[in-house]
Structures are given as structure tokens and as C-alpha cells.
Design an enzyme around this catalytic site. Structure first.
Site, PDB file in Angstrom:
ATOM      1  N   LYS A 260      45.779 -17.105  34.178  1.00 46.25           N
ATOM      2  CA  LYS A 260      45.501 -15.895  34.555  1.00 46.25           C
ATOM      3  C   LYS A 260      45.667 -14.638  33.396  1.00 46.25           C
ATOM      4  O   LYS A 260      46.962 -14.663  32.830  1.00 46.25           O
ATOM      5  CB  LYS A 260      46.732 -14.430  35.332  1.00 46.25           C
ATOM      6  CG  LYS A 260      46.580 -13.774  35.913  1.00 46.25           C
ATOM      7  CD  LYS A 260      47.582 -12.880  37.012  1.00 46.25           C
ATOM      8  CE  LYS A 260      47.458 -11.348  37.322  1.00 46.25           C
ATOM      9  NZ  LYS A 260      48.857 -10.632  38.317  1.00 46.25           N
ATOM     10  N   ASP A 265      48.915  -5.016  34.372  1.00 47.66           N
ATOM     11  CA  ASP A 265      49.187  -4.406  35.213  1.00 47.66           C
ATOM     12  C   ASP A 265      49.446  -3.023  35.848  1.00 47.66           C
ATOM     13  O   ASP A 265      50.952  -3.387  36.322  1.00 47.66           O
ATOM     14  CB  ASP A 265      48.817  -5.696  36.051  1.00 47.66           C
ATOM     15  CG  ASP A 265      49.059  -5.640  37.464  1.00 47.66           C
ATOM     16  OD1 ASP A 265      48.245  -4.792  38.325  1.00 47.66           O
ATOM     17  OD2 ASP A 265      49.873  -6.489  38.126  1.00 47.66           O
ATOM     18  N   LYS A 272      51.987   0.481  41.268  1.00 47.70           N
ATOM     19  CA  LYS A 272      53.683   0.190  40.747  1.00 47.70           C
ATOM     20  C   LYS A 272      54.418   1.050  40.594  1.00 47.70           C
ATOM     21  O   LYS A 272      54.256   1.958  39.971  1.00 47.70           O
ATOM     22  CB  LYS A 272      53.764  -1.056  39.741  1.00 47.70           C
ATOM     23  CG  LYS A 272      52.935  -2.072  39.852  1.00 47.70           C
ATOM     24  CD  LYS A 272      53.384  -2.895  39.074  1.00 47.70           C
ATOM     25  CE  LYS A 272      52.694  -4.817  39.277  1.00 47.70           C
ATOM     26  NZ  LYS A 272      52.921  -5.583  40.066  1.00 47.70           N
ATOM     27  N   ASP A 284      51.615 -10.138  32.375  1.00 45.78           N
ATOM     28  CA  ASP A 284      50.687 -10.262  33.623  1.00 45.78           C
ATOM     29  C   ASP A 284      49.593 -11.361  32.804  1.00 45.78           C
ATOM     30  O   ASP A 284      48.604 -11.394  33.521  1.00 45.78           O
ATOM     31  CB  ASP A 284      50.352  -8.881  33.915  1.00 45.78           C
ATOM     32  CG  ASP A 284      50.144  -9.558  35.426  1.00 45.78           C
ATOM     33  OD1 ASP A 284      50.615 -11.113  36.186  1.00 45.78           O
ATOM     34  OD2 ASP A 284      49.725  -8.337  36.479  1.00 45.78           O
ATOM     35  N   ASP A 343      47.033  -4.164  43.993  1.00 44.71           N
ATOM     36  CA  ASP A 343      47.606  -4.410  42.551  1.00 44.71           C
ATOM     37  C   ASP A 343      48.088  -6.060  43.058  1.00 44.71           C
ATOM     38  O   ASP A 343      49.020  -6.632  42.758  1.00 44.71           O
ATOM     39  CB  ASP A 343      49.715  -4.570  43.871  1.00 44.71           C
ATOM     40  CG  ASP A 343      50.150  -4.595  42.248  1.00 44.71           C
ATOM     41  OD1 ASP A 343      50.072  -4.689  40.740  1.00 44.71           O
ATOM     42  OD2 ASP A 343      51.490  -4.015  42.825  1.00 44.71           O
ATOM     43  N   GLU A 345      45.853  -7.814  42.146  1.00 41.03           N
ATOM     44  CA  GLU A 345      44.441  -8.302  41.165  1.00 41.03           C
ATOM     45  C   GLU A 345      43.900  -9.771  40.822  1.00 41.03           C
ATOM     46  O   GLU A 345      43.175  -9.285  40.604  1.00 41.03           O
ATOM     47  CB  GLU A 345      44.810  -6.496  40.517  1.00 41.03           C
ATOM     48  CG  GLU A 345      45.236  -7.130  38.766  1.00 41.03           C
ATOM     49  CD  GLU A 345      47.044  -7.885  38.982  1.00 41.03           C
ATOM     50  OE1 GLU A 345      47.233  -7.201  40.457  1.00 41.03           O
ATOM     51  OE2 GLU A 345      47.351  -7.997  38.547  1.00 41.03           O
ATOM     52  N   ARG A 347      44.855 -12.490  41.773  1.00 41.84           N
ATOM     53  CA  ARG A 347      43.718 -13.235  42.627  1.00 41.84           C
ATOM     54  C   ARG A 347      41.807 -13.034  42.171  1.00 41.84           C
ATOM     55  O   ARG A 347      41.425 -13.915  42.802  1.00 41.84           O
ATOM     56  CB  ARG A 347      44.264 -13.402  43.790  1.00 41.84           C
ATOM     57  CG  ARG A 347      43.978 -12.478  44.680  1.00 41.84           C
ATOM     58  CD  ARG A 347      45.268 -11.828  45.637  1.00 41.84           C
ATOM     59  NE  ARG A 347      46.624 -11.582  45.187  1.00 41.84           N
ATOM     60  CZ  ARG A 347      47.825 -12.061  46.178  1.00 41.84           C
ATOM     61  NH1 ARG A 347      47.190 -11.981  47.369  1.00 41.84           N
ATOM     62  NH2 ARG A 347      49.138 -11.123  46.212  1.00 41.84           N
TER      63      ARG A 347
HETATM   64  N1  BES Z   1      51.006  -9.097  38.304  1.00 37.20           N
HETATM   65  C1  BES Z   1      52.085  -8.745  39.394  1.00 37.20           C
HETATM   66  C2  BES Z   1      52.929 -10.250  40.118  1.00 37.20           C
HETATM   67  C3  BES Z   1      54.123 -10.441  39.415  1.00 37.20           C
HETATM   68  C4  BES Z   1      55.342 -10.045  39.744  1.00 37.20           C
HETATM   69  C5  BES Z   1      54.193 -10.857  38.599  1.00 37.20           C
HETATM   70  C6  BES Z   1      56.538  -9.207  38.835  1.00 37.20           C
HETATM   71  C7  BES Z   1      55.592 -11.319  37.071  1.00 37.20           C
HETATM   72  C8  BES Z   1      56.682  -9.801  37.795  1.00 37.20           C
HETATM   73  C9  BES Z   1      50.764  -9.501  40.455  1.00 37.20           C
HETATM   74  O1  BES Z   1      50.026  -8.788  40.005  1.00 37.20           O
HETATM   75  C10 BES Z   1      51.215  -8.493  41.645  1.00 37.20           C
HETATM   76  O2  BES Z   1      51.078  -7.180  41.735  1.00 37.20           O
HETATM   77  N2  BES Z   1      51.550  -9.061  42.689  1.00 37.20           N
HETATM   78  C11 BES Z   1      52.213  -7.780  44.108  1.00 37.20           C
HETATM   79  C12 BES Z   1      51.504  -8.341  44.848  1.00 37.20           C
HETATM   80  C13 BES Z   1      51.397  -7.889  46.628  1.00 37.20           C
HETATM   81  C14 BES Z   1      50.627  -6.369  45.916  1.00 37.20           C
HETATM   82  C15 BES Z   1      50.824  -8.658  46.957  1.00 37.20           C
HETATM   83  C16 BES Z   1      53.475  -8.308  44.425  1.00 37.20           C
HETATM   84  O3  BES Z   1      53.817  -9.034  44.272  1.00 37.20           O
HETATM   85  O4  BES Z   1      54.504  -7.834  44.410  1.00 37.20           O
HETATM   86 ZN    ZN Z   2      48.777  -8.672  38.308  1.00 35.29          ZN
HETATM   87 MN    MN Z   3      49.262  -6.830  40.927  1.00 34.71          MN
END
Ligand code: BES
Ligand code: ZN
Ligand code: MN
Length: 493
Positions: A260, A265, A272, A284, A343, A345, A347
Site C-alpha cells: 500500500k 492519508d 480524519k 501510510d 477513508d 482508501e 483497499r
Molecule cells: N491508513 C488507515 C489505517 C491506519 C490507522 C494506519 C492507524 C495506521 C494507523 C486507513 O486508510 C484507514 O483510514 N482505515 C480506516 C478504515 C475505516 C474507515 C473502515 C480505519 O481503520 O479507521
Molecule cells: Zn490509509
Molecule cells: Mn484511510
């Protein structure tokens, strides 16, 4: 700093700091160690008694040795119970010793450690890795060098005569880990999709790998609507990076590593919020960093399998061009996705990278991604989640991780949870309910792999550490590189 093997007997060694590893049942000092203690007039025994040293793994004590002795400081590091000795115990003990010797301003450090599993090669490699990983310091963003203190110049691995190749292998692998750490630690105004592509180019040039960078137009032609949907709000061009290592002769296996590559992000329009850690989201691209770090190491190690290193690199930003929550995207396999959360993104970018790799007719694909906070909730900061329907790939990765000391834990691919991704209007949504969020993320990815054995590692926790931890200093860890390297090397066996 130079790490070298040495056959100098313990009692004849001279230098600044001499470190010995002791097991929990070995603090009584027998044999050669008793002689060493005698040579230093019993100071070793006194030190152990005064500090109530029990040989517990990672406990470290040291003392100044008097006057005209050939050694200035003695360091003793615990190795735990002998029957519990792992390669990673040696790696961590070597790291602890290296840090202590650095604090003592030692220039010449000697290490006397026992063998793991009667394996001088594996042991020497792990010890050298521990030393190099622990001593790496990132000063790229400081305007003035912080310390002018003398650095460790020479590390001698006593009793490891003839292990030059293992030490060299450690150095090659660590060069990949350090690249990954540097990429992750660099902020989003320094590491961008453009510079990630340049880094891939530099690896290709230096080590003779093939490189293909697909620009936005080419990704459009391939129908990568999911990746490009994420990329569309950024002022920076997306880069689809495909680096290939080919061995001489017929490859034993053909593999892909996908990372990834979100260089930032923001969350997109589902931005966020406060307390979400948005200011840390330069990390990220930790999957892409591990992928490029592995490429750098593998290019030097020259295994007999072909390896494809892939990342769909972009930023997740907001602008008038941004995806709207609710938009429907079409991925390159024709599947439609209702983006109920911008968010989620990672995937989306991985979907098109997986479809691309799946068409390369490979033996296996592993992707690494800082994919979900849910994985961190499940497994904490140190352990990556392993998600795969394939038991063979699972056990290959578990074995590779065991050797590297990087912790992974297999999680269930509970098919029923895919119901949470059902969409009334498109083939699927990109997010399900909060419970089991790391599992639904993996189930989403699975929709984009048709024919290749595949595994996904969620590295959102271990990509970064807030405090010093073993051979990692606080900050980027370079997580994944060493496990990937072991996985690729073992694939050819
Ligand atoms: N990049 C984040 C995940 C992440 C969180 C990485 C904390 C490192 C530390 C990812 O893109 C994300 O935002 N995931 C969301 C998914 C949700 C919207 C279903 C999450 O984990 O909150
Ligand atoms: Zn992310
Ligand atoms: Mn995200």
C-alpha cells in the site's frame, strides 16, 4: 562501522568494550568465563552479584575495568533460558549491547555470544542485524548534526571466524530495512508518489532490475478506476510502480510483493478528525516502503525466484475533484464499489494492484498494508495480522517471520462477514461495520484475486514504534522487509 568475524580467544581480545551473553542458568561463570573473571581480578563475578544479574533476556549490566587491562568496559547481557533461545534473542541482545557500547563511547566492541541451534551462519547474521539495526540513526532532517561523539568503528563477533558471508548478508538485508525506515519516516512533503517512483528507479539502476511506471493515462486504459478514484483529489500524479527482479536461468518460483503506497492519508472527504492521528499519516506508505526495501535487499541477495514489486502510489486528499462519499468506482476486474467511506482508501488502491498482479501468472502474491486501525485494536502495536485463505502461504510466512523475529498472527477470513460489505446499488461497499473491520478489509481484497495464492499482512501497528523497542529505535521500524526476504529465499528451496 565494520562488523567482522574473529577467532581471537576471549582472554586475548583487546578493545574498548567486551560484551558477553549469559544464560539464566549460566551466571555462575564456568570454563572460559571463569578464566576471564580471574583475568579481571573477579570483577565480573562482583558485577553480577552486585547488580543481582539473573541472565533475564535483554537485561544488560556493565562495569569499568581497572587501569592497565586490555579491555576498558565489560558488558554482560542476559539471554534468558537456554532452551528458550531464539535467533531473535541473539538479535535483541546484540542490539542492547551495541546501544550500551555506543553510550560508553566505545570505538571497538567485542561480542561473545553462544550459538543458536548450532548454526553459526544464522547466529552471525542475526547478531550483525541486531547491531546494525540498533545503531542506525536518522539525521536527514536535522540542520546540524546532533552528536559529534565517537561512533562505534569496529564490532568483532568472537568465535565466528569464517562468517563473512553471513555478516555481509545481514548488511544487505539491513540496507533494505533502512531504506524502508527512511521512506516511512520522511514526511509527506518529502516522500510523494513521484519520489517513490524515483526511489524504485534508483534501485532498478543500481541493481539492474526492470522497472515499469504506469502513469495515470495507462492506469485509465487498464480500467484502474478504484486506484484512480483515490488519486483524483491529489495535485500530485499517481504512480503505479512495477519493479521486477529476474534471476539468471529459469526462476524456481514467480512471486509478487505488493505494498500500500498512500504517501499521505487525510481520509478524503471522510476526513480524519481531531485525535485521529492524521498528523502521522505519512506512514501510510509503509507497505510500499517494505516492498521497495525488500527489492533493494533481494536485488543484492540474488535468490533464484522471480519477484515483482508493486505499489499503486498516491495520496488520499480533498479538493473539488475529490471522490464524494457514496461514489461508485469500477475496478480493473470490472467489479463496482460503492465508496461509503473515503477513508477506506487503501483497499481501493490495492484492489487494482491485486488484479494487475493476479494476471502475471505467479505462484504467490503477498500484500502489505497499513490498512486498518481495527487490526491495531485486535493485535496491538507489535504484531501484524496475517489474512489468507491459503494454508501453504500462511505457513511459509509464519516460518519466515519466525526467523526474522517480526511478529505476525494469522486471523480468520470469516466469509460470513462479507455480508457487511453488501451494497444495495453496487457489487460491494468499501467498508463494513466497525466490529471485525480488519477482517472485512481482507475479505474486500480477496474479491480482486482470482487465480493466485495470496496473503495479506495488515502492518498498521508495527510499521511504527513510539518508543525504543529491541533493535528498533523510536520511529519507523522498516517492518516486513526481513520477513519478505526470508519468504523469497525459502521459496527457492
Ligand atoms: N491508513 C488507515 C489505517 C491506519 C490507522 C494506519 C492507524 C495506521 C494507523 C486507513 O486508510 C484507514 O483510514 N482505515 C480506516 C478504515 C475505516 C474507515 C473502515 C480505519 O481503520 O479507521
Ligand atoms: Zn490509509
Ligand atoms: Mn484511510
Amino acid at each position: 562501522m565494520k562488523i567482522q568475524p574473529s577467532d581471537t580467544p576471549l582472554l586475548e581480545w583487546t578493545g574498548d568494550s567486551l560484551a558477553i551473553g549469559l544464560f539464566e542458568d549460566g551466571v555462575e561463570l564456568t570454563g572460559e568465563l571463569a578464566n576471564l573473571d580471574r583475568q579481571f581480578s573477579g570483577v565480573l563475578k562482583e558485577l553480577i552479584a552486585e547488580e543481582e544479574f539473573k541472565g533475564k533476556a535483554n537485561s544488560t549490566i556493565f562495569t569499568r575495568v581497572s587501569g592497565n587491562s586490555p579491555v576498558r568496559k565489560l558488558i554482560v547481557v542476559g539471554l534468558g533460558k537456554p532452551e528458550a533461545l531464539k535467533l531473535d534473542t541473539l538479535r535483541r541482545a546484540a542490539a542492547a549491547v551495541a546501544r550500551a557500547a555506543k553510550k560508553q563511547k566505545s570505538k571497538i566492541l567485542g561480542l561473545s555470544f553462544p550459538l543458536w541451534n548450532n548454526d553459526p551462519e544464522g547466529s552471525a547474521q542475526a547478531i550483525a542485524e541486531g547491531v546494525e539495526l540498533a545503531l542506525y540513526q536518522d539525521v536527514r532532517f536535522k540542520s546540524e548534526p546532533e552528536e559529534k561523539a565517537p561512533q562505534i568503528e569496529t564490532v568483532e563477533l568472537l568465535g565466528f571466524g569464517g562468517q563473512e558471508a553471513a555478516i555481509n548478508r545481514a548488511h544487505q538485508i539491513v540496507s533494505g530495512v533502512i531504506l524502508a525506515r527512511q521512506l516511512v519516516a520522511a514526511p509527506a512533503n518529502a516522500v510523494t508518489p513521484i519520489t517513490l517512483a524515483e526511489t524504485a528507479q534508483a534501485i532498478a539502476n543500481e541493481h539492474g532490475l526492470q522497472l515499469q511506471i504506469l502513469e495515470r493515462e495507462e492506469c485509465e486504459k487498464l480500467g484502474m478506476g478504484a486506484f484512480l478514484g483515490v488519486a483524483q483529489a491529489s495535485d500530485l500524479p499517481p504512480k503505479f510502480i512495477h519493479l521486477t527482479y529476474k534471476p539468471e536461468g529459469t526462476p524456481k518460483k514467480k512471486l509478487a510483493i505488493i505494498g500500500k503506497g498512500l504517501t499521505f492519508d487525510s481520509g478524503g472527504l471522510n476526513i480524519k478528525g481531531a485525535g485521529s492521528g492524521i498528523e502521522t499519516m505519512k506512514i501510510d506508505m509503509g507497505g510500499a516502503a517494505a516492498t521497495l526495501g525488500a527489492a533493494k535487499a533481494i536485488a543484492q541477495l540474488k535468490p533464484d525466484s522471480e519477484v515483482h514489486f508493486i505499489s499503486a502510489a498516491t495520496e488520499n486528499m480533498i479538493s473539488g475533484h475529490a471522490m464524494h462519499p457514496g461514489d461508485i468506482l469500477t475496478a480493473s476486474n470490472g467489479k463496482t464499489i460503492e465508496v461509503n467511506n473515503t477513508d477506506a482508501e487503501g483497499r481501493l488502491t490495492l484492489a487494482d494492484a491485486l488484479v494487475y498482479a493476479d494476471k502475471l501468472e505467479l505462484d504467490a502474491i503477498v500484500d502489505l498494508a497499513t490498512l486498518t486501525g481495527a487490526n491495531v485494536i485486535a493485535l496491538g502495536d507489535d504484531i501484524a495480522g496475517l489474512y489468507t485463505p491459503d494454508d501453504a502461504v500462511a505457513s511459509q510466512l509464519e516460518k519466515a517471520a519466525q526467523t526474522s523475529g517480526e511478529k505476525i498472527w494469522r486471523m480468520p477470513m470469516e466469509e460470513k462477514y462479507f455480508e457487511g460489505l453488501k451494497s444495495g446499488i453496487a457489487d460491494m461497499k468499501n467498508t463494513g461495520p466497525r466490529p471485525g473491520g480488519a477482517i472485512t478489509a481482507a475479505l474486500f481484497l480477496k474479491e480482486f484475486v482470482k487465480q493466485t495464492p495470496w496473503a495479506h499482512l495488515d502492518i498498521a501497528g508495527p510499521v511504527w514504534t513510539d518508543k525504543e523497542n529491541g533493535y528498533n529505535s523510536s520511529g519507523a521500524t522498516g517492518y516486513g522487509v526481513r520477513t519478505l526476504v526470508n519468504w523469497v529465499l525459502a521459496a527457492g528451496e
